[in-house]
Design a protein around this motif. Structure first.
Motif, PDB file in Angstrom:
ATOM      1  N   PRO A 164       0.848  -1.193   0.000  1.00 11.19           N
ATOM      2  CA  PRO A 164       0.000   0.000   0.000  1.00 11.19           C
ATOM      3  C   PRO A 164       0.886   1.245   0.000  1.00 11.19           C
ATOM      4  CG  PRO A 164      -0.371  -1.340   1.978  1.00 11.19           C
ATOM      5  CD  PRO A 164       0.746  -1.946   1.227  1.00 11.19           C
ATOM      6  N   LEU A 165       0.668   2.133  -0.953  1.00 15.54           N
ATOM      7  CA  LEU A 165       1.477   3.340  -1.052  1.00 15.54           C
ATOM      8  C   LEU A 165       0.895   4.449  -0.193  1.00 15.54           C
ATOM      9  CD1 LEU A 165       2.100   3.345  -4.902  1.00 15.54           C
ATOM     10  CD2 LEU A 165       3.579   2.435  -3.106  1.00 15.54           C
ATOM     11  N   GLU A 166       1.793   5.216   0.418  1.00 12.21           N
ATOM     12  CA  GLU A 166       1.390   6.341   1.255  1.00 12.21           C
ATOM     13  C   GLU A 166       0.634   7.360   0.402  1.00 12.21           C
ATOM     14  OE1 GLU A 166       3.470   9.785   4.036  1.00 12.21           O
ATOM     15  OE2 GLU A 166       4.722   8.295   3.050  1.00 12.21           O
ATOM     16  N   THR A 167      -0.451   7.876   0.940  1.00 12.72           N
ATOM     17  CA  THR A 167      -1.262   8.863   0.230  1.00 12.72           C
ATOM     18  C   THR A 167      -1.281  10.155   1.030  1.00 12.72           C
ATOM     19  OG1 THR A 167      -2.649   7.110  -0.633  1.00 12.72           O
ATOM     20  CG2 THR A 167      -3.516   9.334  -0.762  1.00 12.72           C
ATOM     21  N   THR A 168      -0.862  11.228   0.401  1.00 11.42           N
ATOM     22  CA  THR A 168      -0.926  12.556   1.008  1.00 11.42           C
ATOM     23  C   THR A 168      -1.527  13.501  -0.023  1.00 11.42           C
ATOM     24  OG1 THR A 168       1.255  13.249   0.217  1.00 11.42           O
ATOM     25  CG2 THR A 168       1.189  12.093   2.337  1.00 11.42           C
ATOM     26  N   SER A 169      -1.697  14.763   0.360  1.00 15.27           N
ATOM     27  CA  SER A 169      -2.226  15.733  -0.606  1.00 15.27           C
ATOM     28  C   SER A 169      -1.244  15.963  -1.742  1.00 15.27           C
ATOM     29  CB  SER A 169      -2.537  17.054   0.095  1.00 15.27           C
ATOM     30  OG  SER A 169      -1.346  17.570   0.687  1.00 15.27           O
ATOM     31  N   GLU A 170       0.051  15.716  -1.497  1.00 23.50           N
ATOM     32  CA  GLU A 170       1.068  15.876  -2.533  1.00 23.50           C
ATOM     33  C   GLU A 170       1.123  14.655  -3.455  1.00 23.50           C
ATOM     34  OE1 GLU A 170       5.835  16.879  -2.914  1.00 23.50           O
ATOM     35  OE2 GLU A 170       4.987  16.452  -0.958  1.00 23.50           O
ATOM     36  N   LEU A 227      13.698   0.975  -4.211  1.00 23.28           N
ATOM     37  CA  LEU A 227      12.748   2.033  -4.538  1.00 23.28           C
ATOM     38  C   LEU A 227      11.714   1.572  -5.559  1.00 23.28           C
ATOM     39  CD1 LEU A 227      15.213   5.032  -4.914  1.00 23.28           C
ATOM     40  CD2 LEU A 227      13.720   4.561  -2.983  1.00 23.28           C
ATOM     41  N   ILE A 228      10.541   2.180  -5.467  1.00 23.91           N
ATOM     42  CA  ILE A 228       9.470   1.987  -6.449  1.00 23.91           C
ATOM     43  C   ILE A 228       9.271   3.330  -7.138  1.00 23.91           C
ATOM     44  CG2 ILE A 228       7.030   1.447  -6.790  1.00 23.91           C
ATOM     45  CD1 ILE A 228       7.161  -0.119  -4.126  1.00 23.91           C
ATOM     46  N   SER A 250       8.536   8.652  -6.231  1.00 25.50           N
ATOM     47  CA  SER A 250       9.431   7.647  -5.684  1.00 25.50           C
ATOM     48  C   SER A 250       8.914   7.217  -4.312  1.00 25.50           C
ATOM     49  CB  SER A 250      10.842   8.228  -5.570  1.00 25.50           C
ATOM     50  OG  SER A 250      11.692   7.297  -4.965  1.00 25.50           O
ATOM     51  N   PHE A 251       8.865   5.882  -4.102  1.00 31.11           N
ATOM     52  CA  PHE A 251       8.423   5.307  -2.843  1.00 31.11           C
ATOM     53  C   PHE A 251       9.449   4.284  -2.388  1.00 31.11           C
ATOM     54  CE2 PHE A 251       4.616   6.622  -5.055  1.00 31.11           C
ATOM     55  CZ  PHE A 251       3.805   7.159  -4.063  1.00 31.11           C
ATOM     56  N   GLY A 252       9.533   4.058  -1.083  1.00 32.57           N
ATOM     57  CA  GLY A 252      10.344   2.970  -0.562  1.00 32.57           C
ATOM     58  C   GLY A 252       9.602   1.664  -0.761  1.00 32.57           C
ATOM     59  N   LEU A 253      10.284   0.554  -0.573  1.00 34.85           N
ATOM     60  CA  LEU A 253       9.635  -0.755  -0.734  1.00 34.85           C
ATOM     61  C   LEU A 253       8.558  -1.007   0.318  1.00 34.85           C
ATOM     62  CD1 LEU A 253      12.635  -3.023  -1.743  1.00 34.85           C
ATOM     63  CD2 LEU A 253      10.879  -2.035  -3.206  1.00 34.85           C
ATOM     64  N   ASN A 254       8.554  -0.200   1.375  1.00 29.56           N
ATOM     65  CA  ASN A 254       7.503  -0.305   2.388  1.00 29.56           C
ATOM     66  C   ASN A 254       6.296   0.566   2.053  1.00 29.56           C
ATOM     67  OD1 ASN A 254       8.609   2.202   2.799  1.00 29.56           O
ATOM     68  ND2 ASN A 254       9.016   1.928   4.971  1.00 29.56           N
ATOM     69  N   GLY A 255       6.352   1.318   0.916  1.00 29.01           N
ATOM     70  CA  GLY A 255       5.241   2.159   0.477  1.00 29.01           C
ATOM     71  C   GLY A 255       5.336   3.597   0.928  1.00 29.01           C
ATOM     72  N   LYS A 256       6.369   3.921   1.716  1.00 29.40           N
ATOM     73  CA  LYS A 256       6.515   5.299   2.219  1.00 29.40           C
ATOM     74  C   LYS A 256       6.952   6.215   1.077  1.00 29.40           C
ATOM     75  CE  LYS A 256       7.927   8.023   6.000  1.00 29.40           C
ATOM     76  NZ  LYS A 256       6.828   8.917   6.009  1.00 29.40           N
TER      77      LYS A 256
END
Length: 94
Positions: A51-57, A72-73, A83-89
């Protein structure tokens, strides 16, 4: 007898319905996949959902490209590269 047939016809018509679609299923479309089965990668033995982190950005639209590097993803949605980390952050938007 005619009344019975009319009632049976009405019940048959009213009992017909379309199948409901399952909203829990996410459909992925590969726009650049070739029709030839030889060009398709083998099916993996395991699949990990991140699950990828969701923010307003970070509000993704239609994902056009997905690349996974060592840690990285990278996602490209036609407007920006994310760009996201493998943990979705979430790390950075380019």
């Amino acid at each position: 007898m005619k009344a019975f047939l009319y009632i049976l016809l009405i019940i048959s018509v009213l009992s017909c319905s379309t199948a409901k679609q399952n909203s829990d299923i996410t459909r992925f479309v590969c726009k650049n996949c070739a029709e030839s089965p030889s060009s398709v990668a083998p099916i993996p033995k395991t699949v990990t959902i991140v699950p990828l982190e969701t923010t307003s950005e970070v509000l993704l639209h239609n994902i056009e490209s997905l690349q996974i590097a060592d840690t990285l993803i990278f996602l490209y949605d036609g407007r920006a590269l994310y760009s996201f980390g493998l943990n979705g952050k979430f790390i950075v938007k380019i």
